[in-house]
Design a protein around this motif. Structure first.
Motif, mmCIF file in Angstrom:
data_model
loop_
_atom_site.group_PDB
_atom_site.id
_atom_site.type_symbol
_atom_site.label_atom_id
_atom_site.label_comp_id
_atom_site.label_asym_id
_atom_site.label_seq_id
_atom_site.Cartn_x
_atom_site.Cartn_y
_atom_site.Cartn_z
ATOM 1 N N GLY A 149 0.823 -1.202 0.000
ATOM 2 C CA GLY A 149 0.000 0.000 0.000
ATOM 3 C C GLY A 149 0.858 1.252 0.000
ATOM 4 N N GLY A 150 1.903 1.254 0.819
ATOM 5 C CA GLY A 150 2.803 2.398 0.835
ATOM 6 C C GLY A 150 3.498 2.616 -0.501
ATOM 7 N N LEU A 151 3.847 1.520 -1.174
ATOM 8 C CA LEU A 151 4.505 1.637 -2.479
ATOM 9 C C LEU A 151 3.543 2.157 -3.549
ATOM 10 C CD1 LEU A 151 6.717 -1.573 -2.440
ATOM 11 C CD2 LEU A 151 7.535 0.798 -2.574
ATOM 12 N N MET A 152 2.276 1.794 -3.468
ATOM 13 C CA MET A 152 1.291 2.350 -4.405
ATOM 14 C C MET A 152 1.321 3.874 -4.356
ATOM 15 S SD MET A 152 -1.948 -0.167 -3.627
ATOM 16 C CE MET A 152 -3.111 0.683 -4.664
ATOM 17 N N ARG A 153 1.343 4.410 -3.141
ATOM 18 C CA ARG A 153 1.379 5.868 -2.983
ATOM 19 C C ARG A 153 2.746 6.422 -3.369
ATOM 20 N NH1 ARG A 153 -1.922 9.363 -3.859
ATOM 21 N NH2 ARG A 153 -3.473 8.018 -2.827
ATOM 22 N N ARG A 154 3.814 5.732 -3.025
ATOM 23 C CA ARG A 154 5.163 6.188 -3.343
ATOM 24 C C ARG A 154 5.374 6.336 -4.854
ATOM 25 N NH1 ARG A 154 9.524 9.015 -2.502
ATOM 26 N NH2 ARG A 154 11.521 7.979 -2.758
ATOM 27 N N CYS A 174 -6.940 -6.943 5.535
ATOM 28 C CA CYS A 174 -5.829 -6.681 4.615
ATOM 29 C C CYS A 174 -6.203 -5.596 3.599
ATOM 30 C CB CYS A 174 -5.420 -7.965 3.904
ATOM 31 S SG CYS A 174 -4.518 -9.128 4.952
ATOM 32 N N PHE A 175 -7.435 -5.643 3.116
ATOM 33 C CA PHE A 175 -7.922 -4.598 2.216
ATOM 34 C C PHE A 175 -7.839 -3.239 2.906
ATOM 35 C CE2 PHE A 175 -11.631 -1.958 1.111
ATOM 36 C CZ PHE A 175 -11.347 -1.679 -0.220
ATOM 37 N N ASP A 176 -8.330 -3.155 4.123
ATOM 38 C CA ASP A 176 -8.318 -1.891 4.851
ATOM 39 C C ASP A 176 -6.899 -1.419 5.147
ATOM 40 O OD1 ASP A 176 -11.086 -1.584 4.920
ATOM 41 O OD2 ASP A 176 -11.304 -2.699 6.790
ATOM 42 N N THR A 177 -5.999 -2.361 5.410
ATOM 43 C CA THR A 177 -4.597 -2.004 5.666
ATOM 44 C C THR A 177 -3.975 -1.354 4.435
ATOM 45 O OG1 THR A 177 -4.284 -3.762 7.287
ATOM 46 C CG2 THR A 177 -2.307 -2.925 6.197
ATOM 47 N N ALA A 178 -4.202 -1.944 3.263
ATOM 48 C CA ALA A 178 -3.663 -1.381 2.028
ATOM 49 C C ALA A 178 -4.275 -0.019 1.729
ATOM 50 C CB ALA A 178 -3.909 -2.339 0.864
ATOM 51 N N VAL A 179 -5.579 0.106 1.929
ATOM 52 C CA VAL A 179 -6.266 1.383 1.693
ATOM 53 C C VAL A 179 -5.685 2.479 2.578
ATOM 54 C CG1 VAL A 179 -8.473 2.581 2.029
ATOM 55 C CG2 VAL A 179 -8.406 0.400 0.814
ATOM 56 N N ARG A 180 -5.468 2.157 3.844
ATOM 57 C CA ARG A 180 -4.912 3.139 4.776
ATOM 58 C C ARG A 180 -3.472 3.500 4.412
ATOM 59 N NH1 ARG A 180 -5.511 0.297 8.769
ATOM 60 N NH2 ARG A 180 -3.394 -0.458 9.095
ATOM 61 N N ALA A 181 -2.663 2.487 4.102
ATOM 62 C CA ALA A 181 -1.250 2.731 3.800
ATOM 63 C C ALA A 181 -1.077 3.547 2.526
ATOM 64 C CB ALA A 181 -0.507 1.403 3.677
ATOM 65 N N ALA A 182 -1.977 3.355 1.567
ATOM 66 C CA ALA A 182 -1.890 4.076 0.298
ATOM 67 C C ALA A 182 -2.703 5.366 0.290
ATOM 68 C CB ALA A 182 -2.367 3.176 -0.840
ATOM 69 N N ALA A 183 -3.416 5.647 1.395
ATOM 70 C CA ALA A 183 -4.269 6.839 1.502
ATOM 71 C C ALA A 183 -5.282 6.887 0.354
ATOM 72 C CB ALA A 183 -3.419 8.107 1.535
ATOM 73 N N LEU A 184 -6.027 5.791 0.179
ATOM 74 C CA LEU A 184 -6.997 5.664 -0.901
ATOM 75 C C LEU A 184 -8.405 5.987 -0.417
ATOM 76 C CD1 LEU A 184 -5.838 2.211 -2.346
ATOM 77 C CD2 LEU A 184 -5.083 4.492 -3.075
ATOM 78 N N ASP A 185 -9.268 6.336 -1.359
ATOM 79 C CA ASP A 185 -10.692 6.397 -1.082
ATOM 80 C C ASP A 185 -11.203 4.958 -1.023
ATOM 81 O OD1 ASP A 185 -13.409 8.072 -1.264
ATOM 82 O OD2 ASP A 185 -13.596 6.304 -2.551
ATOM 83 N N ARG A 186 -11.786 4.577 0.104
ATOM 84 C CA ARG A 186 -12.145 3.174 0.318
ATOM 85 C C ARG A 186 -13.165 2.682 -0.702
ATOM 86 N NH1 ARG A 186 -15.184 -0.666 2.958
ATOM 87 N NH2 ARG A 186 -13.980 -2.200 4.158
ATOM 88 N N SER A 187 -14.179 3.485 -0.999
ATOM 89 C CA SER A 187 -15.220 3.067 -1.934
ATOM 90 C C SER A 187 -14.659 2.873 -3.338
ATOM 91 C CB SER A 187 -16.345 4.104 -1.952
ATOM 92 O OG SER A 187 -17.332 3.757 -2.899
ATOM 93 N N HIS A 188 -13.809 3.798 -3.751
ATOM 94 C CA HIS A 188 -13.205 3.697 -5.086
ATOM 95 C C HIS A 188 -12.272 2.494 -5.156
ATOM 96 C CE1 HIS A 188 -12.345 5.334 -9.019
ATOM 97 N NE2 HIS A 188 -11.034 5.340 -8.775
ATOM 98 N N ALA A 189 -11.523 2.248 -4.078
ATOM 99 C CA ALA A 189 -10.637 1.087 -4.033
ATOM 100 C C ALA A 189 -11.443 -0.211 -4.108
ATOM 101 C CB ALA A 189 -9.807 1.122 -2.754
ATOM 102 N N ARG A 190 -12.556 -0.261 -3.409
ATOM 103 C CA ARG A 190 -13.418 -1.454 -3.440
ATOM 104 C C ARG A 190 -13.939 -1.700 -4.856
ATOM 105 N NH1 ARG A 190 -18.923 -2.223 -3.171
ATOM 106 N NH2 ARG A 190 -19.637 -4.202 -2.228
#
Length: 289
Positions: free
Chosen positions: A123-128, A239-255
């Motif tokens: 998740g952090g790498l997605m944002r990086r 795990c989904f929520d962990t990645a969303v948080r680490a990447a600072a994603l919109d949860r609905s869009h990520a889902r």
């Protein structure tokens, strides 16, 4: 000359193609080392279609990567140059016509770390990696439009390998994904086995595929590649929520992206005869929907 690992020689890719390249690979590695002034310092490692040889030049350590020449190598070179070491392995030299890349030497695979830790790192790498993407790269918006057309064909066809509710769920979110205005650089092949421990940064991506658009595009792959280590639906959701948080994603869009990409991969897996991956796709959708 190097000795190719038997596990590499038995990779499924070589069942139908690449026999001539494979036979000449030890000599090609030797020639590339001579061309770039490299000395081999350790045993050969490999992925599904490339070998990586630890080498040295003037006291500095590198990794020589050799894979079949072609557009895929040129695209990997472009991706690594675009990110220029930001969250990715550093590229020092390349000869795409010979399938050769001289790379930063990295360590253990993220695949060896516990799934919860790995998902957070990814998740952090997605944002990086989310710098501005190249305007001429394939966009995630175009990719979703193309896949949606195929899904519509499966929905109306007589053979329904994937149950209609799953197809309908993916087609329901497709217009929103296709309408995204995002222009970030996206790695379209992000999972634990493609991330290795580094020194400049703790974890670095190898073999990236460069797209432009929504960085949520490959979140589903992050999950389905480690799904067997998630014991139940609650752990999948965690795990989904962990990645969303680490990447600072919109949860609905990520889902929405997880739903669409999982159905898309499910259909592809069935088309090429995969057996375990479609089961994982069904399980992942059951936890996310």
């Amino acid at each position: 000359m190097i000795e190719l690992p038997q596990s590499f020689l038995e990779m499924p890719r070589w069942w139908t193609e690449g026999a001539e390249w494979l036979a000449g690979l030890p000599r090609a590695v030797e020639s590339q080392c001579s061309r770039w002034g490299l000395t081999i310092t350790g045993p050969v490692a490999h992925g599904s279609n490339a070998v990586v040889v630890p080498v040295e030049r003037d006291g500095a350590a590198f990794a020589l990567r050799m894979s079949p020449p072609g557009d895929e190598v040129s695209e990997q070179v472009r991706a690594l140059r675009w990110w220029d070491g930001r969250g990715t392995v550093r590229l020092y030299d390349a000869d795409a016509t010979r399938g050769a890349m001289l790379l930063e030497l990295l360590g253990e695979s993220l695949d060896e770390r516990p799934v919860g830790e790995a998902v957070e790192v990814l998740g952090g790498l997605m944002r990086r990696l989310a710098v501005e993407g190249p305007k001429d790269a394939w966009s995630t918006q175009d990719l979703v439009r193309a896949s949606a057309r195929k899904m519509e064909g499966h929905l109306t066809g007589q053979t329904r390998a994937v149950a209609p509710p799953y197809l309908l769920a993916a087609l329901d979110v497709a217009p929103k994904l296709a309408a995204s205005k995002a222009t970030a650089a996206v790695n379209g092949d992000l999972h634990s086995a493609q991330v290795l421990r580094g020194r400049r940064e703790q974890w670095l991506v190898v073999d990236p595929v460069l797209y432009r658009g929504d960085i949520e595009y490959d979140l589903a792959r992050i999950l389905w590649t480690r799904l067997d280590e998630m014991t139940n639906d609650a752990e999948i959701q965690q795990c989904f929520d962990t990645a969303v948080r680490a990447a600072a994603l919109d949860r609905s869009h990520a889902r929405d992206w997880v739903i669409f990409r999982t159905v898309d991969y499910w259909l592809w897996g069935l088309s090429v005869g995969l057996t375990t991956d479609p089961v994982r796709c069904r399980r992942l959708l059951g936890a996310i929907l």
